[in-house]
Design a protein around this motif. Structure first.
Motif, short mmCIF file in Angstrom:
data_model
loop_
_atom_site.label_atom_id
_atom_site.label_comp_id
_atom_site.label_asym_id
_atom_site.label_seq_id
_atom_site.Cartn_x
_atom_site.Cartn_y
_atom_site.Cartn_z
N PRO A 1 0.93 -1.20 0.04
CA PRO A 1 0.06 -0.01 0.09
C PRO A 1 0.93 1.41 0.03
O PRO A 1 0.52 2.38 -0.58
N ARG A 2 1.91 1.28 0.66
CA ARG A 2 2.93 2.37 0.72
C ARG A 2 3.36 2.64 -0.59
O ARG A 2 3.37 3.78 -1.12
N ASP A 3 3.94 1.58 -1.22
CA ASP A 3 4.50 2.06 -2.74
C ASP A 3 3.44 2.32 -3.64
O ASP A 3 3.92 2.96 -4.62
N ALA A 4 2.08 1.68 -3.58
CA ALA A 4 1.29 1.81 -4.34
C ALA A 4 0.71 3.46 -4.23
O ALA A 4 0.51 4.35 -5.15
N LEU A 5 0.91 4.10 -2.88
CA LEU A 5 0.64 5.60 -2.78
C LEU A 5 1.80 6.22 -3.28
O LEU A 5 1.36 7.20 -4.04
N ILE A 6 3.00 5.84 -3.50
CA ILE A 6 3.90 6.55 -4.13
C ILE A 6 3.72 6.58 -5.44
O ILE A 6 3.90 7.67 -6.41
N SER A 7 3.67 5.31 -6.28
CA SER A 7 3.20 5.21 -7.69
C SER A 7 1.98 5.92 -7.91
O SER A 7 2.20 6.75 -9.13
#
Length: 435
Positions: free
Chosen positions: A141-147
């Motif tokens: 979820p964190r990396d999805a927010l960045i992406s």
């Protein structure tokens, strides 16, 4: 503020009329900086424990390399079991990326004081498994927010900025642990206590300063706008749809390559133990070894992220594994010069700078927005599971045949897997820079 940044990312003229700050925000969204702050604080906490854990387990509790390999595999690979769950929950909620990540950060924070009570293999293993469950829930979820808060053109840079901030915490964590060990009598207990307090601060920063995913998404691409105009339905975020992403050639090949290369990636803790044995580093200085890796990662994360955007992410990703193979080779040579630890740790940090965020940026290009968290979790799961196997195998090989033979086997396996990954490469969208 976030609307203005989105317009800047979309190519508005705001950047040209407001000066440098607007141009910076047009490149990296505020959400990336907020998540970077959370990761920085959390990594101070987690790396305090990571820095002292190998010595605590092997010297303090007397575990064999095989026993340590089992625990290290749990610590680094158990999250593979829950990454898909975290990714699916975040996508299914539509705007739950922040809150699923928050639960993961909170679970990991709660595990820190429990280490004060555990002194045998089984309870320590259970605590580390719970800690990695938290990491598994939050990572996708964190990396999805960045992406989602970045555009394809600057996604490598955005991940590089986040990883640089994350690594700043990794740089401070071992230093804080070192100072605590030198200043206190019950050093390990003090490290675990301070680590818990810092982790709680990280959770609070996430809750207070990171917006929900719905307000951070990057501007829609022309394709997404066209789909909406013609009434084409978006992909529904289900587990079946998540696994169906592997039917996409680029994502499937990225996942397979990440898995294979992970099978030959010796964990950080073993690298530091090997360095200690080669150089005879005193126990009191052991906690400082991760500083070298963290410093190199911090300095190289943004430049290599930008390079990946320009020359192609897969090229940079494979070059990073070349740096790791070189580090293994240096550890196997007879060289005992004073520059050896600096060279090994520089290459080790360069490996992470060229692979960690770059891999997520490459995978993001092959995943639709509706399944971004689930798609990234697929890649992360394969890699984490492979590294879990590698930790077990390396620990067993060290116990049976010695550390040198174990490292030779890992170096050969990494070279073979790298050659295979070079041939089984993704398509042009990942190989070439985003235009």
């Amino acid at each position: 503020m976030y609307v203005a940044d989105s317009r800047a990312n979309a190519g508005s003229t705001t950047a040209s009329t407001t000066g440098t700050p607007a141009r910076v925000s047009a490149v990296v969204a505020p959400t990336v900086f907020a998540l970077g702050a959370v990761s920085l604080i959390t990594d101070v906490s987690s790396e305090m424990v990571t820095a002292v854990l190998p010595l605590y387990l092997v010297t303090g509790l007397g575990l064999s390399p095989l026993g340590f390999g089992l625990l290290d595999g749990i610590y680094n690979g158990f999250s593979a079991l829950v990454r898909l769950a975290g990714g699916h929950l975040a996508d299914r909620g539509g705007g739950r990326h922040k809150w699923v990540a928050g639960v993961g950060y909170a679970v990991s924070a709660a595990c820190k004081p429990l280490l004060l009570l555990a002194h045998t293999l089984t309870p320590i293993g259970l605590i580390l498994a719970a800690d990695r469950t938290g990491k598994g829930l939050r990572t996708a979820p964190r990396d999805a927010l960045i992406s989602l808060s970045s555009t394809p053109e600057n996604r490598g840079r955005a991940f590089g900025v986040h990883r640089a901030m994350d690594t700043a915490g990794a740089l401070l964590g071992p230093l804080v642990a070192f100072l605590i060990l030198r200043a206190t009598v019950d050093g390990y207990d003090a490290v675990f206590t301070v680590s818990f307090c810092v982790a709680v601060i990280g959770v609070l920063v996430l809750v207070l300063f990171v917006p929900g995913s719905s307000s951070t998404a990057a501007p829609r691409t022309e394709k997404a706008v066209h789909q909406k105009a013609v009434g084409e339905k978006a992909v529904r975020p289900t587990l079946r749809a998540a696994f169906a992403l592997l039917a996409r050639r680029d994502l499937r090949r990225i996942t397979v390559c990440a898995l294979l290369l992970g099978l030959a990636t010796v964990s950080d803790s073993f690298v530091y133990l090997l360095l200690q044995r080669r150089l005879g580093v005193p126990d009191r200085w052991f906690a400082l070894l991760p500083l070298g890796t963290a410093a190199a990662f911090l300095l190289l994360a943004v430049p290599l992220g930008r390079l990946a955007d320009r020359v192609g992410r897969w090229r940079v990703f494979l070059a990073g594994h070349g740096a790791l193979l070189t580090a293994y080779t240096l550890l196997l040579t007879s060289w005992h010069g004073t520059a050896l630890p600096y060279a090994v740790l520089l290459l080790h940090g360069g490996f992470y700078a060229a692979t960690d965020g770059v891999l997520m940026a490459a995978a993001s290009d092959s995943v639709p927005e509706e399944l971004r968290s689930s798609g990234l979790a697929l890649v992360q799961t394969g890699q984490a599971a492979a590294r879990f196997v590698c930790s077990l195998g390396f620990g067993a090989a060290w116990t049976l045949w010695g550390d040198r033979t174990a490292l030779i086997a890992s170096a050969v396996a990494l070279a073979v897997c790298a050659v295979f990954a070079l041939t089984l490469r993704p398509g042009r969208s990942v190989l070439e820079p985003v235009s």
